[in-house]
Write a protein that holds these residues in place. Structure first.
Motif, short mmCIF file in Angstrom:
data_model
loop_
_atom_site.label_atom_id
_atom_site.label_comp_id
_atom_site.label_asym_id
_atom_site.label_seq_id
_atom_site.Cartn_x
_atom_site.Cartn_y
_atom_site.Cartn_z
N ARG A 166 0.65 -1.16 -0.39
CA ARG A 166 -0.32 0.22 0.35
C ARG A 166 0.55 1.39 0.20
N ASN A 167 1.73 1.87 0.55
CA ASN A 167 2.89 2.05 0.74
C ASN A 167 3.73 2.82 -0.73
N THR B 189 1.87 8.19 -1.42
CA THR B 189 1.04 7.76 -0.86
C THR B 189 0.67 9.11 -0.28
N PHE C 287 -4.23 9.43 -2.30
CA PHE C 287 -3.96 8.08 -1.74
C PHE C 287 -4.50 7.49 0.08
N ASN D 87 -6.94 4.89 0.09
CA ASN D 87 -6.80 3.42 1.24
C ASN D 87 -7.57 3.14 2.26
N MET E 190 -10.76 1.57 1.28
CA MET E 190 -10.25 0.21 1.20
C MET E 190 -10.52 -0.38 2.26
N ASP E 191 -9.75 0.27 3.37
CA ASP E 191 -9.66 -0.14 5.09
C ASP E 191 -11.50 -0.73 4.93
N SER F 263 -5.90 -4.38 -2.42
CA SER F 263 -5.12 -2.55 -2.80
C SER F 263 -5.36 -2.12 -4.24
#
Ligand SMILES: [Zn+2]
Length: 490
Positions: free
Chosen positions: A159-160, A205, A210, A214, A217-218, A230
């Motif tokens: 992710r990073n 990110t 981003f 993220n 997505m979580d 991802s």
């Protein structure tokens, strides 16, 4: 339980004219066999996370290889030799294996192989069949094809960027595989491609959009009970059919709907992913105006060896030499021929030197250096001190620091990007003693320098990892694609 483990990663810049042999690919220290375990345990690399999960789950590991690199296209011979360290081991243990956890990159290209990850997975599947569970941790810059996602049971993108979470994500991948191996869950991976190219310069990110993506997505993972989601930013310097951003979801059910939903969330934010570029002169103008105390980093994004470039481009160094500002250091330029020449002399001596510009014209003409003083020589060996790559051994080959007027230049023999202060330190230079620090890297250097530098000013001269994607002639990527084309729909 027994699992075949390894890491075979390559990120290919297909616009570079050269190819990479096995010797060049492994020059910085590839690991094979038991070394994969002993040298990777406790590191922040993919294998570090895989080993940690296997220890916790009491799973026996059958190691193969561990290595990653970014470079031009690999030779076929290089791929064959790397696979010789994986496939015979897989064949020998195939009846005992309960699963495979193989970290891959996603943007690998070799001679005659546009999708290296698919090629590797097909070889593994041809040995173990289609029932054995396989999970694949991958790089955020992966151009992941539909077929790759089909052959792996689980695809887990980091992710990073900078890539500080490699071990964390491979740990999740291996823990998930353990649950699959114990038959607690069955998983599927679904991928949705976006007609979107993201230049690596805008992929940091920590920056918008981003953190929002993220967090979304979580939220989806929690609300829909997914296992993992991802966003692959993709690697726009690989001109292949699967080159684009994509969203990948691993779940017991509902992976497709979740991936589509997240992909639309990303698409709505595409305008924030356009790049703007500064020339070396514009970057230095800004640096000279900076008032904060400490050192200022000007990073060359378009000759990033981490993006498959040679690292011997001269545009930024030429500007640094022209300005000749007190307290300048360039760390580093990759030029084995110049390093060899410097090594014929001793510290204190002065030499004339042709430096850089030995590869493709786009990176600038060679520099003719007159009467440079040799400050130090060293073997180029160190261990990384960056959170992205902590503990990773690095070998830059014959390395030297020379001084031209007010400018110190570090010359290394092996192409690599700068992650931290170690390439400076091994030449006896403490960057805190300098004001202007130039280096070649797009984002990874921020992992170490992000909270230490007074300012970071990216510059984007002509090169093959430039954020100016319109400067490339693409043949294979699907069109229309944002931001190169008008009125792109998703
Ligand atoms: Zn990457």
């Amino acid at each position: 339980m027994k699992v075949l483990v390894g890491h075979f990663s390559h990120e290919a810049n297909t616009f570079a004219e050269e190819t990479v042999s096995f010797e060049q690919y492994t020059a910085k220290g590839a690991l094979f066999g038991e070394d994969v375990i002993t040298q990777s345990e406790g590191t922040s690399l993919y294998m570090g996370g895989i080993i940690k999960a296997c220890r916790e789950e009491n799973i026996d590991m059958i190691p193969t290889c561990a290595y990653s690199s970014a470079a031009p296209v690999l030779t076929r011979e290089c791929v064959d030799k790397m696979l010789e360290t994986i496939l015979p081991v897989c064949r020998a243990y195939k009846d005992e294996l309960d699963g495979i956890c193989m970290a891959l990159h996603g943007a690998g290209v070799a001679e005659g192989i546009d999708d290296l990850e698919l090629y590797v997975l097909k070889q593994l599947r041809s040995i173990v069949g289609d029932k054995l569970p396989i999970v694949v941790p991958m790089d955020l810059h992966g151009n992941v094809s539909e077929e790759t996602a089909k052959l792996a049971n689980g695809v887990f993108g980091i992710r990073n960027y900078p890539h500080t979470d490699k071990a964390d994500i491979s740990y999740i991948a291996m823990k998930t595989l353990a649950r699959v191996m114990r038959k607690e869950i069955e998983i599927e991976t679904k991928i949705v491609h976006l007609p979107l190219l993201i230049p690596i310069s805008t992929g940091l990110t920590a920056n918008a959009p981003f953190p929002e993506i993220n967090a979304y997505m979580d939220k989806q993972i929690a609300e829909r009970g997914l296992i993992y989601a991802s966003l692959f930013q993709g690697f726009p310097y690989a001109d292949v059919a699967c080159s684009s951003a994509s969203v990948c979801v691993v779940a017991e059910k509902g992976a497709r709907e979740a991936a589509e939903d997240i992909a639309h969330f990303v698409w709505e934010r595409r305008a924030q992913l356009r790049a703007n570029s500064l020339s070396p002169a514009e970057a230095f103008d800004l640096a000279e105006k900076e008032t904060k105390e400490g050192y200022i980093i000007i990073n060359d994004m378009s000759d990033n060896p981490g993006g498959g470039c040679p690292g011997d481009g001269t545009h930024l160094l030429r500007e640094m030499l022209k300005r000749n500002l007190p307290g300048s250091i360039f760390g580093f330029i990759c030029d084995a021929v110049a390093a060899e020449e410097i090594w014929k002399h001793r510290p204190g001596e002065k030499i004339d030197l042709t430096l850089g510009g030995r590869h493709e014209k786009i990176f600038g003409e060679p520099l003719e250096i007159k009467s440079a003083e040799i400050i130090s020589l060293c073997d180029g060996n160190f261990r990384h001190n960056s959170p992205n790559t902590f503990g990773l051994p690095s070998k830059l080959g014959k390395t030297a620091r020379i001084r031209c007027g007010n400018v110190d230049i570090i010359v290394a023999s092996v192409r690599a990007q700068t992650f931290d202060d170690r390439p400076f330190m091994i030449t006896g230079a403490d960057i805190r003693d300098y004001r202007y620090v130039c280096l070649k890297s797009t984002q990874h250097f921020r992992g170490f320098f992000g909270d230490k530098a007074a300012a970071i000013i990216p510059c984007d001269p002509p090169g093959l990892s430039t954020s100016n994607l319109a400067s490339f002639t693409y043949h294979k990527i699907p069109r229309p694609v944002y931001p190169l084309d008008e009125n792109v729909e998703f």
